[in-house]
Design an enzyme around this catalytic site. Structure first.
Site, short mmCIF file in Angstrom:
data_model
loop_
_atom_site.label_atom_id
_atom_site.label_comp_id
_atom_site.label_asym_id
_atom_site.label_seq_id
_atom_site.Cartn_x
_atom_site.Cartn_y
_atom_site.Cartn_z
CB CYS A 71 3.71 5.57 0.82
SG CYS A 71 3.74 7.07 -0.16
CB CYS A 74 1.53 6.17 -2.13
SG CYS A 74 3.32 6.31 -2.25
#
Ligand code: ZN
Length: 148
Positions: A71, A74
């Site tokens: 991600c 993230c």
């Protein structure tokens, strides 16, 4: 003599439940078993066991970052989250859980997208925040919901 007020702080390394007197929270408390610093402002990585222990009963606010290595947002948020952890110590602990390694926990927490931040205290969910955020917003979010 009054009983010293203490808060439960689970060690993110070994899972030991430590009871730390409130007056000692700012004195660098360590885990009684493994010596891990409990409130050093570092972001600890949780596994399924420590995640459940900490979110189900710790006395101090804990903000968990549900993330995954694939991600991008993230990974972008990680340094901001680390900065917020330093700012908020020792009043709150910031930790992260890899949802790729522990998908069952993400499902149980009802997480639909990552990164997702959930704030817990005393075994209760206080609030959640979705999406990547700068450090200042993370700090403000925790303070807003913990009265500090
Ligand atoms: Zn420990």
């Amino acid at each position: 003599m009054a009983v010293t007020e203490a808060v439960k702080l689970t060690c993110p390394t070994c899972g030991q439940a430590n009871r730390v007197p409130v007056a000692r929270l700012s004195e660098g408390p360590k885990c009684g078993i493994c010596g891990t610093l409990l409130l050093d402002g570092q972001v600890a990585e949780l596994d399924a066991s420590t995640h459940d222990k900490i979110t189900r009963g710790d006395g101090l606010p804990v903000l968990v970052d549900y993330w995954a290595p694939w991600c991008g947002p993230c990974r972008m948020m990680a340094p901001e989250f680390a900065k917020a952890a330093k700012t908020l110590a020792p009043a709150a602990r910031l930790m992260k859980l890899n949802t790729e390694d522990h998908p069952e926990i993400a499902v149980r927490a009802g997480i639909r997208g990552i990164p997702a931040l959930i704030l817990y205290r005393g075994g209760r969910e206080l609030a959640r925040l979705a999406g990547a955020r700068p450090a200042a917003e993370i700090v403000a979010f925790v303070r807003q919901h913990t009265g500090g």
